[in-house]
Design a protein around this motif. Structure first.
Motif, PDB file in Angstrom:
ATOM      1  N   PHE A  23       0.139  -5.570  -9.859  1.00 36.71           N
ATOM      2  CA  PHE A  23      -0.455  -6.403  -8.668  1.00 36.71           C
ATOM      3  C   PHE A  23       0.207  -5.812  -7.337  1.00 36.71           C
ATOM      4  O   PHE A  23      -0.460  -5.486  -6.430  1.00 36.71           O
ATOM      5  N   HIS A  24       1.635  -5.639  -7.399  1.00 38.24           N
ATOM      6  CA  HIS A  24       2.446  -5.144  -6.037  1.00 38.24           C
ATOM      7  C   HIS A  24       2.204  -3.644  -5.889  1.00 38.24           C
ATOM      8  O   HIS A  24       1.991  -3.485  -4.669  1.00 38.24           O
ATOM      9  N   ASP A  25       1.763  -2.839  -6.722  1.00 38.68           N
ATOM     10  CA  ASP A  25       1.999  -1.522  -6.491  1.00 38.68           C
ATOM     11  C   ASP A  25       0.427  -0.977  -6.708  1.00 38.68           C
ATOM     12  O   ASP A  25       0.216   0.249  -6.498  1.00 38.68           O
ATOM     13  N   ALA A  26      -0.751  -1.650  -6.960  1.00 36.80           N
ATOM     14  CA  ALA A  26      -1.958  -1.381  -6.772  1.00 36.80           C
ATOM     15  C   ALA A  26      -2.200  -0.503  -5.539  1.00 36.80           C
ATOM     16  O   ALA A  26      -2.991   0.605  -5.371  1.00 36.80           O
ATOM     17  N   SER A  27      -1.593  -0.985  -4.360  1.00 38.09           N
ATOM     18  CA  SER A  27      -1.689  -0.031  -3.231  1.00 38.09           C
ATOM     19  C   SER A  27      -1.281   1.116  -3.240  1.00 38.09           C
ATOM     20  O   SER A  27      -1.751   2.116  -2.345  1.00 38.09           O
ATOM     21  N   ASN A  28      -0.303   1.615  -4.017  1.00 41.26           N
ATOM     22  CA  ASN A  28       0.211   3.045  -4.013  1.00 41.26           C
ATOM     23  C   ASN A  28      -0.991   4.045  -4.249  1.00 41.26           C
ATOM     24  O   ASN A  28      -1.051   5.094  -3.863  1.00 41.26           O
ATOM     25  N   ALA A  29      -2.094   3.535  -5.017  1.00 43.95           N
ATOM     26  CA  ALA A  29      -3.109   4.542  -5.453  1.00 43.95           C
ATOM     27  C   ALA A  29      -4.198   4.236  -4.785  1.00 43.95           C
ATOM     28  O   ALA A  29      -5.034   5.407  -4.550  1.00 43.95           O
ATOM     29  N   VAL A  30      -4.590   3.201  -4.282  1.00 41.79           N
ATOM     30  CA  VAL A  30      -5.954   2.892  -3.651  1.00 41.79           C
ATOM     31  C   VAL A  30      -5.977   2.595  -2.188  1.00 41.79           C
ATOM     32  O   VAL A  30      -7.071   2.703  -1.536  1.00 41.79           O
ATOM     33  N   SER A  31      -4.812   2.484  -1.494  1.00 47.86           N
ATOM     34  CA  SER A  31      -4.757   1.991  -0.331  1.00 47.86           C
ATOM     35  C   SER A  31      -5.399   3.012   0.699  1.00 47.86           C
ATOM     36  O   SER A  31      -6.482   2.663   1.640  1.00 47.86           O
ATOM     37  N   THR A  32      -5.202   4.517   0.502  1.00 47.19           N
ATOM     38  CA  THR A  32      -5.958   5.510   1.223  1.00 47.19           C
ATOM     39  C   THR A  32      -7.456   5.489   1.160  1.00 47.19           C
ATOM     40  O   THR A  32      -8.213   5.522   1.919  1.00 47.19           O
ATOM     41  N   THR A  33      -7.764   5.476  -0.237  1.00 46.16           N
ATOM     42  CA  THR A  33      -9.110   5.591  -0.509  1.00 46.16           C
ATOM     43  C   THR A  33      -9.955   4.516  -0.015  1.00 46.16           C
ATOM     44  O   THR A  33     -11.115   4.758   0.207  1.00 46.16           O
ATOM     45  N   ILE A  34      -9.407   3.190  -0.025  1.00 47.83           N
ATOM     46  CA  ILE A  34     -10.209   2.210   0.358  1.00 47.83           C
ATOM     47  C   ILE A  34     -10.375   1.954   2.022  1.00 47.83           C
ATOM     48  O   ILE A  34     -11.336   1.958   2.506  1.00 47.83           O
ATOM     49  N   THR A  35      -9.197   2.387   2.498  1.00 52.57           N
ATOM     50  CA  THR A  35      -9.299   2.318   3.974  1.00 52.57           C
ATOM     51  C   THR A  35     -10.110   3.298   4.490  1.00 52.57           C
ATOM     52  O   THR A  35     -10.705   2.966   5.601  1.00 52.57           O
ATOM     53  N   ILE A 244      -0.330  -5.525   0.863  1.00 52.04           N
ATOM     54  CA  ILE A 244       0.163  -4.053   0.812  1.00 52.04           C
ATOM     55  C   ILE A 244      -0.669  -2.893   1.334  1.00 52.04           C
ATOM     56  O   ILE A 244      -0.371  -2.000   2.003  1.00 52.04           O
ATOM     57  N   ILE A 245      -2.104  -3.249   0.714  1.00 51.08           N
ATOM     58  CA  ILE A 245      -3.109  -2.275   0.862  1.00 51.08           C
ATOM     59  C   ILE A 245      -3.269  -2.351   2.487  1.00 51.08           C
ATOM     60  O   ILE A 245      -3.299  -1.131   2.934  1.00 51.08           O
ATOM     61  N   ARG A 246      -3.492  -3.387   3.019  1.00 44.96           N
ATOM     62  CA  ARG A 246      -3.610  -3.291   4.417  1.00 44.96           C
ATOM     63  C   ARG A 246      -2.421  -2.735   5.271  1.00 44.96           C
ATOM     64  O   ARG A 246      -2.593  -2.092   6.373  1.00 44.96           O
ATOM     65  N   THR A 247      -1.144  -2.990   4.806  1.00 45.76           N
ATOM     66  CA  THR A 247      -0.065  -2.310   5.358  1.00 45.76           C
ATOM     67  C   THR A 247      -0.184  -0.952   5.471  1.00 45.76           C
ATOM     68  O   THR A 247       0.220  -0.203   6.473  1.00 45.76           O
ATOM     69  N   LEU A 248      -0.354  -0.288   4.184  1.00 47.26           N
ATOM     70  CA  LEU A 248      -0.480   1.161   4.112  1.00 47.26           C
ATOM     71  C   LEU A 248      -1.668   1.804   4.892  1.00 47.26           C
ATOM     72  O   LEU A 248      -1.712   2.895   5.247  1.00 47.26           O
ATOM     73  N   GLY A 249      -2.756   0.966   4.907  1.00 47.47           N
ATOM     74  CA  GLY A 249      -4.041   1.497   5.223  1.00 47.47           C
ATOM     75  C   GLY A 249      -4.439   1.472   6.622  1.00 47.47           C
ATOM     76  O   GLY A 249      -5.018   2.432   7.066  1.00 47.47           O
ATOM     77  N   THR A 250      -3.826   0.295   7.111  1.00 46.44           N
ATOM     78  CA  THR A 250      -4.229  -0.017   8.781  1.00 46.44           C
ATOM     79  C   THR A 250      -3.327  -0.270   9.646  1.00 46.44           C
ATOM     80  O   THR A 250      -3.078   0.123  10.710  1.00 46.44           O
ATOM     81  N   LEU A 252       0.256   0.418   9.080  1.00 49.09           N
ATOM     82  CA  LEU A 252       1.123   1.578   9.559  1.00 49.09           C
ATOM     83  C   LEU A 252       0.641   2.736  10.475  1.00 49.09           C
ATOM     84  O   LEU A 252       1.393   3.393  11.309  1.00 49.09           O
ATOM     85  N   THR A 253      -0.554   3.175  10.090  1.00 49.80           N
ATOM     86  CA  THR A 253      -1.301   3.989  10.969  1.00 49.80           C
ATOM     87  C   THR A 253      -2.698   4.128  10.761  1.00 49.80           C
ATOM     88  O   THR A 253      -3.026   3.368   9.867  1.00 49.80           O
ATOM     89  N   ASP A 254      -3.553   4.516  11.754  1.00 50.00           N
ATOM     90  CA  ASP A 254      -4.948   4.727  11.254  1.00 50.00           C
ATOM     91  C   ASP A 254      -5.253   5.869  10.484  1.00 50.00           C
ATOM     92  O   ASP A 254      -5.351   7.006  11.063  1.00 50.00           O
ATOM     93  N   LEU A 255      -5.639   5.636   9.213  1.00 48.59           N
ATOM     94  CA  LEU A 255      -5.719   6.902   8.245  1.00 48.59           C
ATOM     95  C   LEU A 255      -7.167   7.144   8.297  1.00 48.59           C
ATOM     96  O   LEU A 255      -8.186   6.624   8.498  1.00 48.59           O
ATOM     97  N   SER A 256      -7.216   8.641   8.368  1.00 44.51           N
ATOM     98  CA  SER A 256      -8.223   9.316   8.114  1.00 44.51           C
ATOM     99  C   SER A 256      -8.427  10.047   6.679  1.00 44.51           C
ATOM    100  O   SER A 256      -7.047   9.905   5.931  1.00 44.51           O
ATOM    101  N   SER A 257      -9.471  10.470   6.205  1.00 43.00           N
ATOM    102  CA  SER A 257      -9.376  11.044   4.741  1.00 43.00           C
ATOM    103  C   SER A 257      -8.515  12.086   4.573  1.00 43.00           C
ATOM    104  O   SER A 257      -7.765  12.233   3.489  1.00 43.00           O
ATOM    105  N   PRO A 258      -8.230  13.115   5.545  1.00 43.97           N
ATOM    106  CA  PRO A 258      -7.172  13.999   5.278  1.00 43.97           C
ATOM    107  C   PRO A 258      -5.945  13.582   5.349  1.00 43.97           C
ATOM    108  O   PRO A 258      -4.965  14.026   4.598  1.00 43.97           O
ATOM    109  N   GLN A 259      -5.606  12.826   6.060  1.00 42.37           N
ATOM    110  CA  GLN A 259      -4.198  12.000   5.841  1.00 42.37           C
ATOM    111  C   GLN A 259      -4.045  11.287   4.749  1.00 42.37           C
ATOM    112  O   GLN A 259      -2.773  11.347   3.962  1.00 42.37           O
ATOM    113  N   GLY A 260      -5.138  10.765   4.183  1.00 44.67           N
ATOM    114  CA  GLY A 260      -5.016   9.919   2.847  1.00 44.67           C
ATOM    115  C   GLY A 260      -4.813  11.025   1.671  1.00 44.67           C
ATOM    116  O   GLY A 260      -3.910  10.752   0.866  1.00 44.67           O
TER     117      GLY A 260
END
Length: 340
Positions: A23-35, A244-250, A252-260
């Motif tokens: 639950f805690h670490d789900a963001s590690n794999a999906v935060s960038t793809t969702i954002t 945590i998904i929100r922290t990493l995805g929005t 911390l920075t405004d992510l683009s696909s290349p950054q993700g």
């Protein structure tokens, strides 16, 4: 055959730990793809959960899970070899350590801060050992906790920074199109999810094996433990730690696909090299957060939100110290109330 209450409590808490870790670490794999909109949220979480499950089963199949392995992995080697230790000392240390790790993961999730379950467990074991009268091998704790903390995020940020610059040049020269990057981001996210399952399933499994090497555990329960823990990890991942998904995805920075893609690819590569090459546990939370920072920094310092960066860094530094103190507190309560 029913295990004694202390053993049963540790085994139950270990399954909870596996769920909370997912639950805690789900963001590690999906935060960038969702954002970045590369995958829908449920699709991303479903993919991560399935690959966590496969990675967990693969990770357990790649190691010989003996008592010596478990005591070394956690690490409890000195405690296990100490013939003068009080009865059940290993079990009480494990109970305090697992409870502390669960509480810390929940607390950092609530604050939306990525943190390491490995470092939480190490700190908690150290704190519990101080209270319960065991002289821990502090060199092992420092080597396994502080060395990765110091170097892995730096390497991850540097790798993502350089990769982001390379992607930007390829996009500018039309040698790479956005569709390719989005596909590559999905692949890299899957690689991180698999690596997370492969590595982090070893935390609860090491606890289970250490318990079985210390006290009687019903054979049927021991045989079912790997599958129950792998399913708990995958189920927790599917539920997703949205803060945590929100922290990493929005935040911390405004992510683009290349950054993700740069962040995910650097994380997957780093976990593969350090974990498989050097046998050291790597915090996927540290690696992906550092990767997002490096990819954001490639766009300029103003692309990073420094207050969030500092909050994450403080959380990383505080984790082993806070869990040492929390482990001491829980061990003291167990000693006072339950006669540990």
């Amino acid at each position: 055959m029913v295990p004694e209450p202390l053993v049963g409590a540790i085994l139950l808490l270990t399954v909870v730990l596996a769920y909370v870790n997912g639950f805690h670490d789900a963001s590690n794999a999906v935060s960038t793809t969702i954002t970045t909109g590369t995958l829908r949220e449920r699709t991303a979480l479903g993919m991560a959960a399935l690959l966590n499950l496969l990675g967990a089963l693969l990770g357990m199949g790649l190691v010989t899970m003996s008592g010596a392995w478990a005591f070394s992995k956690i690490p409890l080697g000195g405690l296990a070899d100490d013939g003068g230790s009080p009865p059940h000392l290993v079990l009480w240390v494990l109970l305090a350590a697992v409870a502390t790790t669960v509480l810390w993961d929940l607390a950092t999730w609530w604050r939306g801060m990525p943190s390491s379950s490995w470092h939480a467990l190490y700190g908690a074991i150290g704190g519990a050992s101080l209270v319960l009268g065991w002289h821990a091998d502090w060199s092992a704790f420092l080597g396994d906790a502080l060395m990765p903390t110091a170097f892995v995020p730096l390497l991850g940020a540097l790798a993502a920074y350089l990769l982001m610059h390379g992607i930007t040049r390829l996009l500018a020269k039309d040698r790479l199109v956005s569709g390719h990057v989005r596909f590559a981001q999905t692949v890299s996210a899957g690689a991180v999810a698999t690596a997370h399952g492969l590595q982090d399933v070893l935390i609860p499994m090491a606890v289970v094996v250490a318990v079985s090497a210390t006290a009687p555990v019903p054979p049927a329960m021991l045989a079912a433990a790997p599958f129950v823990i792998a399913l708990a990890l995958a189920t927790g991942t599917y539920m997703g730690g949205h803060r945590i998904i929100r922290t990493l995805g929005t935040r911390l920075t405004d992510l683009s696909s290349p950054q993700g893609f740069a962040a995910e690819a650097s994380t997957a590569a780093l976990m593969g090299v350090v974990t498989l090459g050097f046998g050291m546990p790597v915090s996927s939370s540290h690696a992906i957060a550092a990767g997002v920072m490096g990819a954001g920094l490639a766009r300029g310092r103003r692309a990073l939100r420094l207050p969030v960066v500092w909050s994450i860094l403080v959380t990383w530094i505080a984790t082993p110290v806070a869990c040492l103190l929390l482990g001491m507190t829980i061990a003291r309560l167990a000693q006072t109330l339950l006669g540990a």
